[in-house]
Write a protein that holds these residues in place. Structure first.
Motif, PDB file in Angstrom:
ATOM      1  N   PHE A 128      57.979  75.523  44.172  1.00 22.31           N
ATOM      2  CA  PHE A 128      56.910  76.467  43.830  1.00 22.31           C
ATOM      3  C   PHE A 128      56.373  76.235  42.432  1.00 22.31           C
ATOM      4  O   PHE A 128      57.118  76.036  41.477  1.00 22.31           O
ATOM      5  CB  PHE A 128      57.435  77.902  43.900  1.00 22.31           C
ATOM      6  CG  PHE A 128      57.674  78.393  45.286  1.00 22.31           C
ATOM      7  CD1 PHE A 128      56.616  78.559  46.184  1.00 22.31           C
ATOM      8  CD2 PHE A 128      58.966  78.715  45.699  1.00 22.31           C
ATOM      9  CE1 PHE A 128      56.857  79.037  47.452  1.00 22.31           C
ATOM     10  CE2 PHE A 128      59.197  79.189  46.965  1.00 22.31           C
ATOM     11  CZ  PHE A 128      58.143  79.345  47.852  1.00 22.31           C
ATOM     12  N   ASN A 129      55.035  76.322  42.336  1.00 21.47           N
ATOM     13  CA  ASN A 129      54.369  76.362  41.056  1.00 21.47           C
ATOM     14  C   ASN A 129      54.551  77.767  40.458  1.00 21.47           C
ATOM     15  O   ASN A 129      54.745  78.728  41.197  1.00 21.47           O
ATOM     16  CB  ASN A 129      52.880  76.076  41.301  1.00 21.47           C
ATOM     17  CG  ASN A 129      52.100  76.069  40.017  1.00 21.47           C
ATOM     18  OD1 ASN A 129      51.670  77.116  39.558  1.00 21.47           O
ATOM     19  ND2 ASN A 129      51.940  74.890  39.432  1.00 21.47           N
ATOM     20  N   THR A 130      54.494  77.885  39.164  1.00 17.42           N
ATOM     21  CA  THR A 130      54.682  79.200  38.540  1.00 17.42           C
ATOM     22  C   THR A 130      53.646  80.211  39.008  1.00 17.42           C
ATOM     23  O   THR A 130      53.886  81.407  38.975  1.00 17.42           O
ATOM     24  CB  THR A 130      54.600  79.132  37.004  1.00 17.42           C
ATOM     25  OG1 THR A 130      53.430  78.398  36.669  1.00 17.42           O
ATOM     26  CG2 THR A 130      55.820  78.458  36.400  1.00 17.42           C
ATOM     27  N   LYS A 131      52.476  79.733  39.396  1.00 17.71           N
ATOM     28  CA  LYS A 131      51.422  80.670  39.806  1.00 17.71           C
ATOM     29  C   LYS A 131      51.324  80.809  41.325  1.00 17.71           C
ATOM     30  O   LYS A 131      50.348  81.338  41.836  1.00 17.71           O
ATOM     31  CB  LYS A 131      50.065  80.209  39.224  1.00 17.71           C
ATOM     32  CG  LYS A 131      49.955  80.402  37.729  1.00 17.71           C
ATOM     33  CD  LYS A 131      49.968  81.890  37.384  1.00 17.71           C
ATOM     34  CE  LYS A 131      50.065  82.085  35.857  1.00 17.71           C
ATOM     35  NZ  LYS A 131      50.468  83.460  35.506  1.00 17.71           N
ATOM     36  N   ASP A 132      52.323  80.294  42.009  1.00 15.91           N
ATOM     37  CA  ASP A 132      52.294  80.402  43.472  1.00 15.91           C
ATOM     38  C   ASP A 132      52.796  81.787  43.871  1.00 15.91           C
ATOM     39  O   ASP A 132      53.968  82.110  43.736  1.00 15.91           O
ATOM     40  CB  ASP A 132      53.187  79.320  44.087  1.00 15.91           C
ATOM     41  CG  ASP A 132      52.908  79.128  45.569  1.00 15.91           C
ATOM     42  OD1 ASP A 132      52.566  80.141  46.237  1.00 15.91           O
ATOM     43  OD2 ASP A 132      53.029  77.998  46.057  1.00 15.91           O
ATOM     44  N   CYS A 133      51.886  82.608  44.357  1.00 16.33           N
ATOM     45  CA  CYS A 133      52.247  83.992  44.698  1.00 16.33           C
ATOM     46  C   CYS A 133      53.345  84.048  45.747  1.00 16.33           C
ATOM     47  O   CYS A 133      54.097  85.014  45.819  1.00 16.33           O
ATOM     48  CB  CYS A 133      51.035  84.742  45.239  1.00 16.33           C
ATOM     49  SG  CYS A 133      49.739  84.924  44.051  1.00 16.33           S
TER      50      CYS A 133
END
Lengths: 571, 1111
Positions: free
Chosen positions: A365-370
């Motif tokens: 997951f990316n940090t901004k992946d909800c």
């Protein structure tokens, strides 16, 4: 005895008995017909339309039962890399997670799926005869009912073959004890071909809408009617999945196209006005937005919190308002222990997907992946609970550079169980396209990226995107990995991950990758499990012990052979 | 009476009836007939004068006045005149005149009367002379039991009937017995014999979830409805030929009970009173509080040798000085068992009036019992009454009625479930922690007088166990569990002799009967808040449950009996045809509520939170026809045939009717002329071969329908699903019996008895819930015919009648014993496989196996060989450190197995490739025999440990007479059966927080201990696997009762106007000779399960004193 005397006696006796016996014998047979007082009997059933719809509801109800929904969830997920034991796990569950699976494990009991299948078989068997009798029951209605029953039956068989590989297959209803119930298993491909044929035959019979959405009204939730029962797009979604397992890429893409087209049209023609604040077009496909105004998490709330969302195709729906006692006990027991504060269920998430968030990205997951925040909830430093379905709302404050999610926890077990939704179908199509060769990579990437863009709130193409096509376009392996990872991110804890791994392993004929992936979560005996999983048979569960005892034609999966099972086979 | 005595003193002479000779002329209807009745002393007052028609019906009547005159209007000149008066011969005359002068003769002057009558079978079939009975049947007259302290008949029958094995279920009031006649012949159907009272079967229907293999309360209720004092005789029908007329109902044998009826004569009043004291036998001795806490600390320490394991459990650490607020409540030595035991008292009052005249006989009886249990707060009140009336309309027509009513009020202890196990007072007393106080105490340890409940804040280790049990003393006193039942059974009967009453002519008689059975039962339960440890919002707080069940059954029966007469009197024939029709309905309702406002409202009709509300209706119907015939030639060659046709509602159209024939014969050798000459000392010798088939039907209705049931629904729509697999193929289970009986008697039958040998073959065995492959969509068929079973056995019965006589002293005796062997001869492999459980690797479980050609009830488990002395092995003992008796693998010769490095191999439990410390045996653990010497204790080491079926069952008794003093004793016994003593297992396993028996003081504690009992391990280890450690020999001899009775001489009673006065004292269940260590070796055994003693309340012992008088 003296025959003369005997005859005399007999004649004497008979002459006296005749009036008596005739009195007693009158209506004897009727007298002995005792109808059950609490049930309707077959002789008085199947006369009108409502008899069919009620039994059809019985099929859905069977899907809702704890046994069924628990297995749908566990079979598709628990052996994957997503899950670890939580608190108060049962022994059977722990053994599943630890890959120490015995034929006596109760999760190998498939009875409830066949119960559902049989209910469908009964509907399919009797509905035509009702249609002949009841003038109010139109042929098209009957066909639509048959299509629903066929969907449910095929879905059950699909779960069974993905879990056990070879299973007994029958379209005949079990009605009385004259039928032979001890039957051998049919192979994976035979069952798959059969259910594909069944679905193909009725795919267009299903209703498009149970209640057509009214575009003029701003507030209306027709979706619950159209996603709680099987509609035509759901039929195509299942077919797409079946073709994907069969390896018929072209057919899979066609089915996916139907579904995607349907959602596009529905949005354009019917729902644009109503959903303009919620839905955004990502690479031509309308998807619910995560970010609405200043907070993110909207798509999660709509899809998993409220359920029956715009993106949904078919959900096993639990309705709190109805109070008919049907609850989603699988989620209640395994993902969370109902209550206003989250407490751990019998299962918990693996830390590697979340550890480090929200400050640094994880491998997945990316940090901004909800989706990361919607799937996993970190408690303290070591505990990772499953948040998907357990929460009915996630709020991510966009003004903060590092998200600290806040959750609303569900207090009772009324979460729906989503069987198919739009992004699942999009990713299926992407997978099929990739398998068709590099000509289709770009189209596949567009679908995958659409799903990903929604999750990271990249509304404008090119800005805020996380994925880069150039990283993947060069090799099929990369593209395959991309689609699998996206499915992993998108469909985590939705009963899909293990089946995705199995499907990939079947395609490559190599289980090593799968074994490596799923043993990451194990603490002990890792090499032992990897050796065990090297046997492709071990991807499937063993037949339940009690089933083997009563069905001598069933042969245990060789991966689970033990001495005493072979005794049974001799018979 | 005074008149009669006067006549006798005067020594009257017979006087012939003087008739004036008048020329006879025809009389006309309507004529006035008059006359005078006189005797030797003048006119007879109040004599009965009647006009009788051809059928002996009274059509007109008159009574003589003070001067002996009478007059009435003649109805029909063809009738006869009859004059009767007590003490005189009856005079019958034709109406050949209008004025009669009648002189009565004293009846007491007859010199000798010889009455010849054959004793006839007192049953519901043909009244066959007892001598000619050709079937296996044993009967007992209740005279034998007069004055015995029995509550029900089954207690009296124990040990008296060969082949009838009766086992008391428990000592709780109203819990009954279970009976097996000739062993178990069905897998999971009802196995209790049929009980028939005066030809009527007690039917109240049964609810669907009624488990016949374990519950016997229903049967008991059935017997409870018959007061033993009302019973005249009991006959037990054993073989198929005997039970044939009962068809499928009698497949497990029949117990026919005949109640007393009125007899002609002066009204007689009998009153009897009994007082019985009962008490619980000494059970297992338990640890006191100090020993218990010590043991518990060891239990927590041992698994991981962790010294601090129990530091935080305040309840066992005696933390005084304010460290633990509940300190005073956990520092006691409470004997919970003693706290719930008491001496129970039972009083039985019984009054009977009987008598009758020429037209009617009557018997009215009423009994009232009041009983308190030997466990506190149990009370049973029972009122029974039975009215029997026989009215003779004429010689040929009789109307009889019989009305029985029973009211029972049983105040039981509240029973509840913990972990799905029923808990009663005694069982919870056995496991409750003994350091806990009964009453709450203040800080100085003074009792506050309120019951103490464990607090919900108790240490977590007690939360799932000790906390779940209610304080038994408080439960007995505060909670309520009352069961009241009413049973009314009116019977109306008409007998009509269609061809006259002359014994010399052919007779045809009809009997029509209708019986109603009305049964109502109410259960009211209440559990007050005071007992609840979970607080106000607990679903058990102030919980009231009301349960009502009512049923009405109607049975009509028509019987025709034909007895032809032949010119050649050597032939005797009787035959009977009977048809019966039964129908009934029942409903039950159950309401349960909790959270009632106060503890004083204890009815579920008050507003509360409804937790359960359901009702279930039921109905049953049946039809049958029976034909039976009896033929005797010269009274010594006998042939009987019967045929029964049963109509059942439980099968589909094709299989609905079952035909069950039976054939039996008898040859009375001793009546042959040659026999009496050659063997005169043998008074009776007869051979009785018999054959018959009976059927058995499933327990539930509507199996042959495909049923559609409503489900919970989906979304807002209701749902329906097919709930069963329709049983189209199901058919009757058939039991074919061959029986050979020999009756014998020596010295004028002073010693008599019989031997029976039989073989029963049950085919098409009905099996309930037969497992189906679940790929069918169903887990089971509700029934299927699955196989065959065989029972072979013999019975021996011997009675001695005054075999020793010396002056006033004489001795009677009776002996019975029997043996039954059963085995499964045929069954589908898949059925067997699904019946047989797998080894579940759990402590305490035994494997049950059902195998072909093996008897049912086999017990399988490990062999227990003691306790490992040391954890570490050394060839020579190093005291306190290591020794040879340590858990190391050994080969078949007993040599220790060593690997290449000379290391020993540990004994493991079910090693599956994963190294796990939990699976290793240590010092102090149980030794199980490693049968295959693989160093593992697993399913391959399980062996056969014995059968729960007895080899021989029976009883014997003596009766000593000395003048009017009688000493009567009866023993019963069982031999050769094994019992799993689960009660002891639970009291010695030291695996939980339950209190344990004092035997565990001999447990292993430190390395080197040589002890018979393994170490204490809390939720750990394998020290109580199902092994022969807990399988015990269940053989026993019980002194069922001994009674001393004395009846006063009639002469001395006359002064007080009494006819009979008896006194007696008796003791029941005085002692049991047995090696069995549990409370009572009489343990029930079911179908294919094994006999398990679950610490049920043992049968109470009792002493009775009683008196019977009649006047």
């Amino acid at each position: 005895m003296n025959t003369k005397i005997y005859n005399k006696v007999k004649a004497g006796a008979l002459s006296f008995l005749l009036p008596l016996s005739s009195f007693l014998l009158t209506g004897c047979s009727d007298f002995l017909d005792v109808l059950p007082l609490n049930d309707v009997v077959l002789e008085n059933y199947w006369t009108k339309k409502s008899d069919v719809t009620s039994t059809l509801m019985g099929c859905y109800e069977s899907l809702q039962s704890e046994d069924c929904i628990t297995r749908m969830g566990l079979w598709g997920e628990v052996r994957s890399d997503n899950m670890k034991p939580g608190v108060a796990s049962s022994q059977d569950l722990e053994q599943l997670v630890k890959e120490n699976i015995l034929p006596s494990n109760s999760f190998c009991n498939w009875a409830v799926f066949y119960q559902t299948i049989n209910r469908c078989n009964i509907v399919i068997n009797y509905a035509p005869q009702v249609q002949e009798q009841d003038p109010n029951y139109a042929l098209s209605e009957m066909k639509a009912n048959l299509a629903e029953a066929t969907f449910i039956r095929s879905l059950c068989y699909f779960y069974l073959i993905r879990t056990f590989r070879d299973v007994p297959f029958s379209r005949e209803p079990s009605i009385d004890d004259t039928k032979e119930y001890r039957v051998p298993a049919d192979s994976f491909n035979v069952v798959l071909d059969n259910i594909i044929a069944d679905m193909e035959a009725v795919k267009d019979d299903a209703q498009l809408y149970f209640r057509k959405p009214n575009p003029d009204r701003l507030k209306e939730d027709a979706e619950i009617d159209n996603t709680a029962r099987v509609t035509r797009p759901a039929m195509y979604a299942l077919l797409a999945d079946l073709y994907l397992w069969k390896g018929d890429w072209q057919k899979c893409v066609e089915c996916c196209n139907y579904v995607i087209k349907f959602k596009q049209d529905e949005y354009e023609k019917l729902l644009k006005r109503r959903l303009q604040n919620d839905v955004w077009i990502f690479n031509d496909i309308p998807l619910l937005m995560e970010k609405v105004e200043n907070t993110s998490g909207n798509a999660f709330t709509e899809i998993f919190g409220q359920g029956n969302s715009f993106e949904s195709l078919f959900e096993i729906t639990f309705d709190e308002q109805l109070n008919n006692g049907n609850r989603n006990t699988y989620l209640g027991n395994h993902y969370y222990n109902g209550g206003s504060t989250q407490s751990n269920g019998r299962l918990s998430a693996c830390e590697e997907f979340y550890e480090g968030l929200p400050t640094s990205s994880t491998e997945l997951f990316n940090t901004k992946d909800c989706r990361a925040y919607g799937s996993i909830y970190q408690v303290g430093t070591t505990q990772f609970f499953i948040a998907k379905y357990a929460a009915n709302r996630v709020v991510l404050d966009n003004s903060k550079s590092n998200w600290t999610p806040s959750y609303n926890w569900r207090s009772s077990n009324y979460a729906n169980w989503i069987v198919y939704r739009l992004t699942d179908v999009m990713l299926m199509k992407a997978e099929a396209l990739i398998e068709q060769g590099s000509d289709h990579f770009e189209e596949a990437y567009s679908l995958i990226n659409a799903v990903n863009r929604r999750a990271v709130n990249a509304f404008t193409p090119g800005t805020g995107e996380v994925l880069k096509y150039d990283d993947y376009k060069d090799s099929k392996e990369n593209m395959e990995k991309l689609v699998m990872d996206e499915r992993h991110r998108e469909l985590m804890f939705e009963g899909k991950r293990w089946f995705d791994l199995v499907r990939t392993a079947r395609r490559t004929g190599d289980t090593r990758e799968l074994a490596k992936t799923v043993t990451k979560k194990q603490l002990t005996n890792i090499s032992g499990i990897q050796i065990r999983l090297a046997d492709p048979n071990a991807l499937y569960l063993p037949y339940y012990r009690n089933e083997l005892k009563v069905n001598p034609y069933l042969h245990q999966n060789p991966a689970y052979h033990t001495g005493d099972d072979s005794d049974l086979e001799k018979n | 009476m005074s008149n009669k005595r006067l006549y006798r003193i005067l020594g009257l002479i017979m006087i012939n009836c003087q008739l004036s000779i008048v020329s006879s002329f025809a009389q006309n209807a309507g004529d006035i007939i008059s006359g005078t009745v006189t005797d030797a002393f003048g006119p007879v007052m109040m004599a009965n004068v009647v006009e009788l028609d051809a059928a002996n019906r009274i059509v007109a009547s008159a009574v003589t006045d003070m001067s002996g005159n009478f007059s009435f209007q003649l109805k029909n000149p063809k009738d006869r005149l009859r004059v009767t008066y007590v003490g005189y011969k009856t005079v019958t005359l034709p109406f050949n005149k209008t004025k009669f002068l009648i002189k009565m003769e004293d009846a007491t002057q007859i010199k000798e009367v010889t009455v010849t009558a054959k004793r006839r079978a007192q049953g519901s079939g043909l009244a066959i002379p007892e001598k000619e009975i050709s079937t296996a049947r044993q009967s007992i007259s209740m005279k034998e039991f007069e004055g015995m302290a029995f509550t029900t008949v089954d207690e009296a029958l124990q040990g008296r009937i060969a082949g009838l094995d009766i086992v008391g279920n428990s000592g709780n009031l109203g819990s009954g017995t279970s009976m097996r006649l000739r062993g178990v012949s069905s897998i999971n159907g009802n196995q209790e014999p049929l009980i028939v009272v005066d030809g009527n079967v007690w039917e109240t229907g049964n609810t669907k979830d009624f488990d016949f293999t374990s519950a016997n309360d229903e049967k008991f209720a059935e017997l409870l409805n018959v007061n033993p004092e009302d019973i005249e005789s009991i006959a037990v029908l054993k073989d198929a030929a005997a039970t044939a007329i009962w068809g499928s109902q009698g497949a497990n044998g029949v117990i026919e009970i005949k109640t007393k009826r009125g007899v002609r004569g002066k009204t007689r009043v009998t009153y009897s009173y009994r007082l019985t004291g009962t008490y619980q036998p000494e059970g297992m001795k338990l640890l006191n509080g100090d020993e218990y806490t010590m043991m518990l600390k060891e239990e927590y320490f041992n698994p991981h040798l962790q010294a601090s394991a129990s530091d935080n459990i305040n309840e066992i650490n005696y933390k005084s000085g304010g460290e633990f607020s509940e300190y005073q409540m956990y520092n006691n030595n409470t004997d919970w068992v003693d706290a719930v035991k008491q001496t129970g008292w039972r009083q039985n009052h019984y009054v009977a009036l009987s008598g009758g005249g020429e037209k009617a006989h009557f018997r009215i009886a009423a009994g009232y019992d009041h009983e308190t249990g030997s466990i506190i707060k149990q009370q049973l009140d029972r009122f029974t009454t039975r009215v029997a009336l026989d009215y003779f309309v004429s010689d040929r027509i009789k109307v009889a009625t019989n009305v029985a009513l029973t009211y029972t009020d049983n105040q039981k202890n509240y029973s509840y479930k913990v972990n799905n196990q029923n808990v009663d007072l005694l069982s919870s007393a056995y496991i409750r922690m003994p350091n806990l106080a009964i009453y709450e105490e203040d800080k100085d340890g003074n009792s506050l007088g309120t019951y103490y409940n464990m607090l919900p804040t108790v240490s977590s280790v007690f939360r799932d166990n000790q906390l779940q049990y209610y304080n038994p003393v408080a439960l007995a006193n505060l909670a309520k569990n009352e069961e009241t039942s009413y049973n009314i059974e009116p019977e109306f009967k008409l007998n009509y002799e269609l061809l006259g009453i002359d014994d010399e002519k052919s007779r045809l008689s009809y009997e029509g009967k209708i019986v109603f059975n009305i049964f109502n039962r109410y259960n009211d339960m209440f559990l007050p808040l005071e007992l609840i440890t979970g607080g106000w919002n607990s679903t058990d707080a102030n919980k009231a449950t009301n349960n009502a069940y009512k049923s009405l059954g109607i049975t009509t029966t028509h019987t025709l009996t034909y007895v032809p007469q032949f010119r050649n009197k050597d032939h005797q024939v009787m035959m009977m045809l009977r048809g019966q029709l039964t129908k009934g309905t029942s409903t039950s309702q159950n309401t349960s509520e909790y959270g009632l406002p106060t503890g004083t409202i204890i009815s579920a009709s008050a507003p509360g939170i409804i937790s359960e509300f359901n009702s279930s209706p039921g109905q049953w119907r049946s039809i049958y026809f029976t034909y039976s015939a009896h033929y005797a030639y010269k009274g010594r060659y006998v042939l009987d045939f019967s045929m029964r046709r049963d109509g059942s509602t439980k099968f589909g159209d094709d299989e609905r009717w079952g035909n069950f024939p039976a054939l039996s014969g008898k040859w009375i050798l001793s009546d042959e002329p040659w026999f009496q000459k050659t063997l005169p000392f043998i008074s009776t010798l007869a051979l009785r071969p018999g054959w018959g088939i009976v059927g058995n039907q499933p327990l539930f209705e509507a199996l042959y329908y495909s049923k559609y049931t409503g489900g919970k629904g989906y979304l807002n729509q209701g749902s329906v699903y097919q709930s069963n697999v329709q049983l189209k193929k199901l058919k009757w289970e058939q039991k074919e019996t061959f029986n050979l009986g020999v009756d014998f008697g020596f010295f004028d039958d002073r010693i008599n008895g019989n031997v029976e040998v039989y073989k029963q073959k049950t085919t098409d065995l009905l099996m309930q819930n037969r497992a189906l492959p679940s790929s069918s969509g169903f887990s089971s068929l509700s029934y299927q015919n699955v196989g065959a079973m065989e029972n072979v056995g013999w019975e021996f019965n011997l009675n001695g009648n005054r075999i020793i006589r010396a002056g006033k002293f004489s001795v009677d005796f009776n002996v019975t014993f029997a043996n039954n062997r059963n085995k499964l001869t045929e069954m589908d492999e898949t059925v067997l496989a699904s019946l047989n459980s797998d080894f579940n690797r759990q402590n305490g479980s035994y494997l049950s196996r059902v195998e072909l050609n093996r008897p049912l009830g086999g017990i399988y488990g490990f062999r227990y060989k003691g306790v490992f002395q040391y954890s570490k092995y050394s060839e020579v003992e190093v005291p306190g450190v290591s020794g040879p008796n340590a858990p190391v693998a050994r080969d078949a010769e007993g040599n220790v197995i060593l690997d290449n490095y000379g290391r020993t191999k540990p004994i493991m439990f079910c090693y599956d490739g994963v190294e796990d410390e939990d699976k290793e045996f240590k010092g102090g653990d149980a030794i199980y025999e490693d049968v295959n010497h693989d160093g593992q204790i697993d399913e391959l080491d399980i062996v056969y440990l014995g059968s729960s079926l007895p080899k021989i069952t029976g009883g014997f008794g003596f009766k000593l007479h000395y003048g009017r003093l009688t000493l009567n004793s009866q023993f019963n016994f069982r031999y050769g059966n094994k019992i799993i003593n689960r009660a002891r297992m639970n009291a010695e396993n030291m695996y939980s927080n339950n209190n344990q028996s004092r035997a565990v003081l001999w447990r292993w504690r430190v390395e080197g201990d040589d002890m018979p009992i393994p170490r204490a391990l809390y939720n750990y280890g394998y020290n109580w696997l199902g092994s022969d450690r807990f399988v015990e020999d269940g053989s026993f001899i019980r002194l069922n009762y001994v009674q001393l009775s004395y009846s006063l001489a009639q002469n001395s009673l006359k002064k007080f106007g009494l006819q009979q006065l008896n006194f007696y004292v008796s003791a029941n269940n005085l002692f049991v000779l047995t090696k069995y260590s549990g409370a009572d070796p009489e343990v029930n055994y079911g179908g294919y399960g094994v006999a398990t003693d679950n610490a049920q309340t043992p049968r109470a012992k009792s002493f009775t004193a009683g008196i019977t008088l009649s006047f």
